[in-house]
Scaffold this active site. Structure first.
Site, short mmCIF file in Angstrom:
data_model
loop_
_atom_site.label_atom_id
_atom_site.label_comp_id
_atom_site.label_asym_id
_atom_site.label_seq_id
_atom_site.Cartn_x
_atom_site.Cartn_y
_atom_site.Cartn_z
N HIS A 87 0.82 -1.22 0.00
CA HIS A 87 0.00 0.00 0.00
C HIS A 87 0.85 1.26 0.00
O HIS A 87 0.34 2.36 -0.22
CB HIS A 87 -1.02 -0.01 1.14
CG HIS A 87 -0.49 0.33 2.49
ND1 HIS A 87 -0.17 -0.63 3.44
CD2 HIS A 87 -0.22 1.53 3.09
CE1 HIS A 87 0.25 -0.04 4.54
NE2 HIS A 87 0.23 1.28 4.36
N ASP A 133 0.07 -7.64 1.52
CA ASP A 133 0.57 -6.26 1.59
C ASP A 133 2.10 -6.25 1.62
O ASP A 133 2.73 -5.94 2.63
CB ASP A 133 -0.01 -5.56 2.82
CG ASP A 133 0.21 -4.05 2.80
OD1 ASP A 133 0.58 -3.52 1.74
OD2 ASP A 133 0.01 -3.41 3.85
N GLN A 223 1.05 6.31 11.54
CA GLN A 223 1.15 6.82 10.18
C GLN A 223 2.59 7.21 9.85
O GLN A 223 3.28 7.85 10.64
CB GLN A 223 0.24 8.03 9.97
CG GLN A 223 -1.22 7.66 9.79
CD GLN A 223 -1.83 7.18 11.09
OE1 GLN A 223 -1.92 7.93 12.05
NE2 GLN A 223 -2.26 5.94 11.14
N GLY A 224 3.04 6.82 8.66
CA GLY A 224 4.41 7.08 8.24
C GLY A 224 5.34 5.93 8.53
O GLY A 224 6.46 5.89 8.02
N ASP A 225 4.89 4.97 9.37
CA ASP A 225 5.70 3.80 9.69
C ASP A 225 5.43 2.63 8.75
O ASP A 225 6.18 1.64 8.76
CB ASP A 225 5.44 3.34 11.13
CG ASP A 225 5.95 4.33 12.16
OD1 ASP A 225 7.01 4.94 11.92
OD2 ASP A 225 5.29 4.50 13.20
N SER A 226 4.38 2.70 7.95
CA SER A 226 4.04 1.61 7.03
C SER A 226 5.25 1.17 6.23
O SER A 226 6.07 1.99 5.79
CB SER A 226 2.95 2.05 6.06
OG SER A 226 1.68 1.77 6.54
#
Length: 271
Positions: A87, A133, A223-226
């Protein structure tokens, strides 16, 4: 994108959810993340973590736009190969993505910025909550940083409930909050499949996913760690993927189960 109220752990994914779901008639449980603050202030967490260094974790990297905006994490698994979340890369052209290695402070010029020549996304990927993913990036050069081995089908013991694991990233320090200027780390125990299934129902797919968190919450990716690493036993066992909010009690972080995709990842490493 499939309708979901769960928050992706990428900036871009969270923004897409926040924009598209209301248009489709769905409410969004949490707000889209704010952009990083201009002064780069950092909290004390990923959520609930501490400062870390790429000298200790040389294989952790981040994904950035051509203008330098960090939006996801990744793991160097070969000199020119980075594993991240599908993603984080779906819809992207390779020329638009940069991989930054050896840089603790996003405001610095330390380390190296590599271009991406190829993006591989699992062919069955549709949405993070449906599994698959995983993405592998091919870089335009070989990096000198140490790489991290990936978990394989023989590493079932690394996925036992209670196993201590490490999470790393430059993402937000609270759900919908400001991004960290610095690389952060935290330790979280893996949860049982039953615990994760209880939290997420049919969205949790044990063959594709693994969860990690303390029952009381307080420590998590955000958020931002994906795309960043979940590490145990000196191996990459998970890829930061999604979850309900960040660090909420009863809602563990969900990670792609790397061992399930080891053969495909290895094929990409060797390609």
């Amino acid at each position: 994108m499939a309708a979901t109220l769960h928050r992706l752990r990428s900036w871009l994914g969270a923004l897409v959810v926040a924009i598209l779901l209301p248009l489709a008639g769905f409410s969004v449980a949490t707000a889209a993340p704010a952009p990083p603050s201009a002064d780069g202030e950092v909290g004390t967490q990923i959520v609930g973590g501490t400062r870390a260094s790429t000298s200790t974790y040389p294989w952790v990297v981040y994904l950035a736009t051509s203008s330098g905006f960090q939006y996801c994490g990744g793991t160097l698994v070969a000199a020119n190969k980075v594993v991240t979340a599908a993603h984080c890369t779906v819809g992207d052209s390779a020329s638009a993505v940069r991989v930054v290695a050896g840089r603790d402070d996003k405001n610095s010029t330390a380390g190296v910025v590599a271009r991406v020549t190829k993006i591989w996304i699992h062919p069955s990927y549709v949405d993070a909550t449906q599994g698959n993913d995983v993405s592998v990036l091919t870089l335009d050069r070989n990096l000198t940083q140490a790489t991290l081995p990936i978990a394989t089908s023989s590493d079932t013991g690394l996925y036992a409930a209670g196993t201590s694991s490490t999470i790393l990233g430059w993402g937000t320090t609270s759900s919908g909050g400001s991004a960290s200027r610095y690389l952060l780390k935290a330790t979280v125990p893996l949860t049982s499949n039953a615990t994760c299934s209880s939290a997420y129902g049919s969205d949790f797919k044990a063959a594709h996913m693994v969860c990690a968190a303390y029952p009381q919450g307080g420590t998590d990716t955000c958020q931002g760690d994906s795309g960043g690493p979940l590490v145990a036993g000196g191996k990459l066992i998970g890829i930061t993927s999604w979850g309900e909010g960040c660090a909420l009690a009863g809602y563990p972080g969900v990670y792609t189960r790397v061992s399930n995709f080891a053969t495909l990842i290895t094929q990409q490493i060797n390609s």
